[in-house]
Design a protein around this motif. Structure first.
Motif, PDB file in Angstrom:
ATOM      1  N   LEU A  83       0.872  -1.177   0.000  1.00  0.00           N
ATOM      2  CA  LEU A  83       0.000   0.000   0.000  1.00  0.00           C
ATOM      3  C   LEU A  83       0.904   1.219   0.000  1.00  0.00           C
ATOM      4  O   LEU A  83       1.563   1.514   1.009  1.00  0.00           O
ATOM      5  N   PHE A  84       0.941   1.892  -1.146  1.00  0.00           N
ATOM      6  CA  PHE A  84       1.896   2.978  -1.320  1.00  0.00           C
ATOM      7  C   PHE A  84       1.165   4.273  -1.673  1.00  0.00           C
ATOM      8  O   PHE A  84       0.316   4.290  -2.583  1.00  0.00           O
ATOM      9  N   LEU A  85       1.495   5.335  -0.963  1.00  0.00           N
ATOM     10  CA  LEU A  85       0.949   6.656  -1.276  1.00  0.00           C
ATOM     11  C   LEU A  85       1.772   7.255  -2.408  1.00  0.00           C
ATOM     12  O   LEU A  85       2.981   7.481  -2.259  1.00  0.00           O
ATOM     13  N   LYS A  86       1.123   7.491  -3.542  1.00  0.00           N
ATOM     14  CA  LYS A  86       1.822   7.998  -4.727  1.00  0.00           C
ATOM     15  C   LYS A  86       1.164   9.290  -5.198  1.00  0.00           C
ATOM     16  O   LYS A  86      -0.012   9.535  -4.962  1.00  0.00           O
ATOM     17  N   GLY A  87       1.953  10.077  -5.937  1.00  0.00           N
ATOM     18  CA  GLY A  87       1.478  11.371  -6.415  1.00  0.00           C
ATOM     19  C   GLY A  87       0.977  11.334  -7.841  1.00  0.00           C
ATOM     20  O   GLY A  87       0.616  10.274  -8.380  1.00  0.00           O
ATOM     21  N   GLN A  88       1.006  12.483  -8.485  1.00  0.00           N
ATOM     22  CA  GLN A  88       0.419  12.633  -9.810  1.00  0.00           C
ATOM     23  C   GLN A  88       1.194  11.897 -10.897  1.00  0.00           C
ATOM     24  O   GLN A  88       0.670  11.689 -11.989  1.00  0.00           O
ATOM     25  N   ALA A 140      -4.906  16.132  -4.304  1.00  0.00           N
ATOM     26  CA  ALA A 140      -5.507  16.128  -5.639  1.00  0.00           C
ATOM     27  C   ALA A 140      -4.561  15.475  -6.624  1.00  0.00           C
ATOM     28  O   ALA A 140      -3.392  15.842  -6.725  1.00  0.00           O
ATOM     29  N   GLY A 141      -5.055  14.484  -7.348  1.00  0.00           N
ATOM     30  CA  GLY A 141      -4.241  13.775  -8.315  1.00  0.00           C
ATOM     31  C   GLY A 141      -3.433  12.640  -7.735  1.00  0.00           C
ATOM     32  O   GLY A 141      -2.853  11.842  -8.475  1.00  0.00           O
ATOM     33  N   GLY A 142      -3.358  12.546  -6.414  1.00  0.00           N
ATOM     34  CA  GLY A 142      -2.622  11.463  -5.778  1.00  0.00           C
ATOM     35  C   GLY A 142      -3.478  10.221  -5.650  1.00  0.00           C
ATOM     36  O   GLY A 142      -4.690  10.243  -5.868  1.00  0.00           O
ATOM     37  N   CYS A 143      -2.841   9.125  -5.276  1.00  0.00           N
ATOM     38  CA  CYS A 143      -3.589   7.882  -5.144  1.00  0.00           C
ATOM     39  C   CYS A 143      -2.941   6.969  -4.116  1.00  0.00           C
ATOM     40  O   CYS A 143      -1.788   7.160  -3.707  1.00  0.00           O
ATOM     41  N   ILE A 144      -3.720   5.987  -3.699  1.00  0.00           N
ATOM     42  CA  ILE A 144      -3.214   4.863  -2.916  1.00  0.00           C
ATOM     43  C   ILE A 144      -3.068   3.707  -3.888  1.00  0.00           C
ATOM     44  O   ILE A 144      -4.055   3.234  -4.458  1.00  0.00           O
ATOM     45  N   LEU A 145      -1.844   3.284  -4.104  1.00  0.00           N
ATOM     46  CA  LEU A 145      -1.571   2.193  -5.028  1.00  0.00           C
ATOM     47  C   LEU A 145      -1.434   0.899  -4.242  1.00  0.00           C
ATOM     48  O   LEU A 145      -0.587   0.790  -3.353  1.00  0.00           O
TER      49      LEU A 145
END
Length: 220
Positions: free
Chosen positions: A166-171, A197-202
């Motif tokens: 579970l990785f916090l990633k950006g745009q 905004a534009g980020g995600c949990i991968l």
């Protein structure tokens, strides 16, 4: 800061006990910050939404029953120490915080103590620390640690034994996924970040190198 705290906890509610643990964590962070520069000073007015809530959102994505987490490059405790607080009331929970910077590792130990979070600090490089973690790991996490190809290589010893990532990633995550497809096969899913905004949990459910690690291609 009180308004920022209210926004964060409205977005991601926690129990009264865990809210108090988070309060103690933030107070300690602010106390150590002038001497240790734990986070960017520009983010301090929004520490609750920028750091606490950003980390806390991962808790909702933990698999049911997950208890053991390894957080790579924990820094000032984001997301690992926040996740340890979120799991404080779960029986058998343990979050391994891997941080090679000795000053930050000292802060993490004190933060775990004052919050009562179920966290163990490994003050070593990731490659050296992972073999020290006894028993299976359910989830491996990281935030702003490295581009995805490097991150997957670091996490691979845990991913290959059944942990999910579970990785916090950006745009730039789509570009990173394109880049990593040249060297890895991944099974992934993503969810939008609640705080960026534009980020995600991968989420990474499986990772396999296209060339087995430790081997080399044979020349025709």
């Amino acid at each position: 800061m009180a308004a920022d705290r209210a926004r964060a906890l409205d977005l991601l509610p926690v129990s009264r006990e865990n809210a108090e643990r988070l309060d103690r964590f933030v107070a300690l962070l602010l106390k150590w910050q002038p001497a240790q520069n734990l986070v960017s000073a520009a983010t301090l007015p929004n520490v609750w939404t920028r750091h606490i809530a950003d980390s806390l959102q991962l808790a909702a994505h933990l698999p049911p029953g997950a208890r053991v987490v390894a957080d790579l490059g924990s820094g000032a405790g984001f997301p690992g120490l926040v996740l340890a607080i979120a799991l404080a009331e779960r029986e058998g929970a343990r979050v391994h915080l891997v941080e090679s910077n000795q000053r930050k590792a000292a802060f993490l130990r004190e933060a775990a103590r004052v919050t009562g979070a179920p966290a163990t600090v490994h003050a070593a490089r990731i490659e050296a620390a992972l073999p020290e973690i006894a028993g299976p790991v359910d989830v491996v996490t990281a935030r702003a640690l490295a581009p995805l190809p490097d991150l997957i290589a670091l996490a691979y010893p845990l991913l290959k034994t059944g942990a999910i990532g579970l990785f916090l990633k950006g745009q730039d995550v789509e570009r990173e996924l394109t880049e990593i497809s040249k060297s890895w096969t991944l099974q992934t899913a993503s969810a939008p970040s609640l705080t960026e905004a534009g980020g995600c949990i991968l989420r990474v459910d499986r990772a396999e190198p296209l060339v087995p690690r430790g081997s080399s291609r044979t020349q025709p």
